[in-house]
Scaffold this motif. Structure first.
Motif, mmCIF file in Angstrom:
data_model
loop_
_atom_site.group_PDB
_atom_site.id
_atom_site.type_symbol
_atom_site.label_atom_id
_atom_site.label_comp_id
_atom_site.label_asym_id
_atom_site.label_seq_id
_atom_site.Cartn_x
_atom_site.Cartn_y
_atom_site.Cartn_z
ATOM 1 N N UNK A 80 39.005 41.526 50.769
ATOM 2 C CA UNK A 80 39.064 40.373 51.468
ATOM 3 C C UNK A 80 38.527 40.353 52.553
ATOM 4 N N UNK A 81 37.973 40.868 53.379
ATOM 5 C CA UNK A 81 36.868 41.396 54.131
ATOM 6 C C UNK A 81 35.294 42.146 53.129
ATOM 7 N N UNK A 82 35.647 42.513 51.849
ATOM 8 C CA UNK A 82 34.023 42.802 51.532
ATOM 9 C C UNK A 82 34.183 41.024 50.770
ATOM 10 N N UNK A 83 34.868 39.745 50.370
ATOM 11 C CA UNK A 83 34.279 38.946 49.835
ATOM 12 C C UNK A 83 33.302 37.970 51.228
ATOM 13 N N UNK A 84 33.517 38.384 52.685
ATOM 14 C CA UNK A 84 33.038 38.575 53.877
ATOM 15 C C UNK A 84 31.988 38.694 53.532
ATOM 16 N N UNK A 85 32.193 39.761 53.411
ATOM 17 C CA UNK A 85 30.662 41.163 54.082
ATOM 18 C C UNK A 85 29.649 40.514 53.293
ATOM 19 N N UNK A 86 29.785 40.039 51.565
ATOM 20 C CA UNK A 86 29.080 40.406 50.614
ATOM 21 C C UNK A 86 28.255 38.751 50.577
ATOM 22 N N UNK A 87 29.004 37.771 51.069
ATOM 23 C CA UNK A 87 28.618 36.355 51.662
ATOM 24 C C UNK A 87 27.450 36.814 53.185
ATOM 25 N N UNK A 88 27.999 37.804 53.766
ATOM 26 C CA UNK A 88 27.118 37.566 55.124
ATOM 27 C C UNK A 88 25.616 37.969 54.657
ATOM 28 N N UNK A 89 25.643 39.812 54.171
ATOM 29 C CA UNK A 89 24.677 40.464 53.758
ATOM 30 C C UNK A 89 24.245 39.498 52.522
ATOM 31 N N UNK A 90 24.199 38.723 51.716
ATOM 32 C CA UNK A 90 23.450 38.066 50.417
ATOM 33 C C UNK A 90 23.877 39.098 49.017
ATOM 34 N N UNK A 91 25.008 39.241 48.835
ATOM 35 C CA UNK A 91 25.096 40.073 48.088
ATOM 36 C C UNK A 91 25.464 39.703 47.246
ATOM 37 N N UNK A 92 24.993 39.147 45.744
ATOM 38 C CA UNK A 92 26.165 38.726 44.507
ATOM 39 C C UNK A 92 27.241 38.499 44.203
ATOM 40 N N UNK A 93 28.773 37.687 44.201
ATOM 41 C CA UNK A 93 29.875 38.968 43.984
ATOM 42 C C UNK A 93 29.810 37.842 42.368
ATOM 43 N N UNK A 94 29.897 39.296 41.406
ATOM 44 C CA UNK A 94 30.183 39.135 39.928
ATOM 45 C C UNK A 94 31.596 39.178 39.640
ATOM 46 N N UNK A 95 32.326 38.641 38.653
ATOM 47 C CA UNK A 95 33.460 38.464 37.823
ATOM 48 C C UNK A 95 34.001 39.095 37.324
ATOM 49 N N UNK A 96 32.846 40.095 36.345
ATOM 50 C CA UNK A 96 32.832 40.356 34.832
ATOM 51 C C UNK A 96 33.986 40.970 35.700
ATOM 52 N N UNK A 97 34.812 41.250 34.331
ATOM 53 C CA UNK A 97 35.249 42.674 34.044
ATOM 54 C C UNK A 97 36.825 42.783 35.156
ATOM 55 N N UNK A 98 36.595 42.261 36.103
ATOM 56 C CA UNK A 98 37.612 41.382 36.927
ATOM 57 C C UNK A 98 38.893 40.455 37.139
ATOM 58 N N UNK A 99 40.233 41.630 37.056
ATOM 59 C CA UNK A 99 41.489 40.677 37.266
ATOM 60 C C UNK A 99 41.591 39.365 37.519
ATOM 61 N N UNK A 100 42.057 38.633 36.556
ATOM 62 C CA UNK A 100 42.273 36.674 36.655
ATOM 63 C C UNK A 100 42.394 36.593 38.486
ATOM 64 N N UNK A 101 44.041 37.162 38.959
ATOM 65 C CA UNK A 101 43.874 36.856 40.337
ATOM 66 C C UNK A 101 43.208 37.395 41.264
ATOM 67 N N UNK A 102 42.707 38.581 40.492
ATOM 68 C CA UNK A 102 41.435 38.499 41.563
ATOM 69 C C UNK A 102 40.237 37.776 42.060
ATOM 70 N N UNK A 103 40.147 37.171 40.901
ATOM 71 C CA UNK A 103 38.679 36.409 40.541
ATOM 72 C C UNK A 103 39.770 34.834 41.527
ATOM 73 N N UNK A 104 40.468 34.699 41.160
ATOM 74 C CA UNK A 104 40.799 33.549 42.248
ATOM 75 C C UNK A 104 40.446 32.809 43.080
ATOM 76 N N UNK A 105 41.106 34.482 43.524
ATOM 77 C CA UNK A 105 41.428 34.803 45.164
ATOM 78 C C UNK A 105 40.223 35.124 45.841
ATOM 79 N N UNK A 106 39.214 35.498 45.211
ATOM 80 C CA UNK A 106 37.536 35.150 46.041
ATOM 81 C C UNK A 106 37.315 34.054 45.523
#
Length: 257
Positions: A80-106
């Motif tokens: 959850x902290x990682x999502x905020x930090x990616x948004x802050x830094x400018x790292x594009x979040x890629x949801x490929x290979x990621x679990x369905x619930x994980x993607x929906x929470x992101x």
């Protein structure tokens, strides 16, 4: 830059590379294991050029569950902290290979666009690596993009025993465009051109994901047959563009994709 290749730190770097006849490389990561339990490492890797990141490559990572985890447990507290930090830094979040619930929470948490860089609709081929209509729609709603892939197993439906073709890939492309519109659809080839190393790469790639494809078509990860007939090499992209036009896409829409 002198060698005709540059690392792309910004989108402008990609445009400039094209203008100068260079190749622009976008550094990305398939998985979040390298962070361990230290979110500050993300800033270090961002400084080194990391601009896109998948949180979990099939298996569970410190950030959340991958798409082959039966528990489907979603994001960790660190995730959850990682999502905020990616948004802050400018790292594009890629949801490929990621679990369905994980993607929906992101998707619930992100304030920036996200992508599925190489994922196909589960409605056409029901595998753990495919994504639901909800995932597709919610990704597009962030302003993001779905990169439909020519990777063979994601175009290999349950009734098939022969290698899938360009037409199957185009079916997935058309389906996704119909769902969310041309502005949110691209191509994510997932082609590695024989660069998979020897040894056990597959600790987090269980046979459940690709076993039927290996049985009926090809199990060697380095083989071109791991991609659809008619689109297993970058040199075929012009032919793919022509095939898209025959499907009814305009020149402008083909260029967008």
């Amino acid at each position: 830059d002198d060698e005709g290749v540059r690392i792309a730190f910004t989108a402008d770097d990609i445009v400039a590379a094209k203008d100068q006849g260079q190749a622009a490389i976008v550094l990305s990561s398939q998985g979040g294991d390298f962070l361990g339990q230290n979110i500050h490492r993300l800033k270090v890797f961002h400084r080194l050029g990391l601009r896109m990141m998948i949180p979990a490559y099939n298996a569970r990572s410190p950030l959340g569950d991958g798409c082959l985890e039966a528990a489907n447990s979603g994001l960790s507290a660190l995730g959850r902290t990682w999502v905020e930090e990616c948004n802050r830094l400018g790292v594009l979040i890629d949801l490929t290979h990621t679990g369905e619930r994980t993607t929906l929470e992101i998707l619930d948490r992100t304030e920036m666009p996200v992508v599925f860089s190489h994922s196909n609709p589960k409605a056409l081929v029901d595998t753990p690596r495919a994504i639901t209509d909800e995932q597709i729609a919610r990704c597009a709603a962030t302003g993001g993009l779905i990169g439909v892939t020519n990777w063979g197993p994601l175009n290999f439906s349950a009734e098939m025993t022969a290698r899938p073709t360009l037409e199957h890939f185009l079916d997935a492309l058309d389906y996704t465009i119909d769902k969310v519109g041309i502005d949110h659809v691209g191509i994510g080839t997932d082609m590695s051109h024989g660069t998979y190393p020897d040894g056990d790469l597959v600790r987090n790639r269980p046979a459940a994901a690709t076993g039927r494809y290996a049985k009926h078509v090809e199990g060697n990860l380095r083989s071109r047959q791991r991609h659809v007939v008619g689109f297993d090499d970058y040199g075929q992209l012009l032919d793919v563009a022509e095939a898209m036009k025959k499907r009814g896409l305009s020149e402008a829409d083909v260029k967008k994709v």
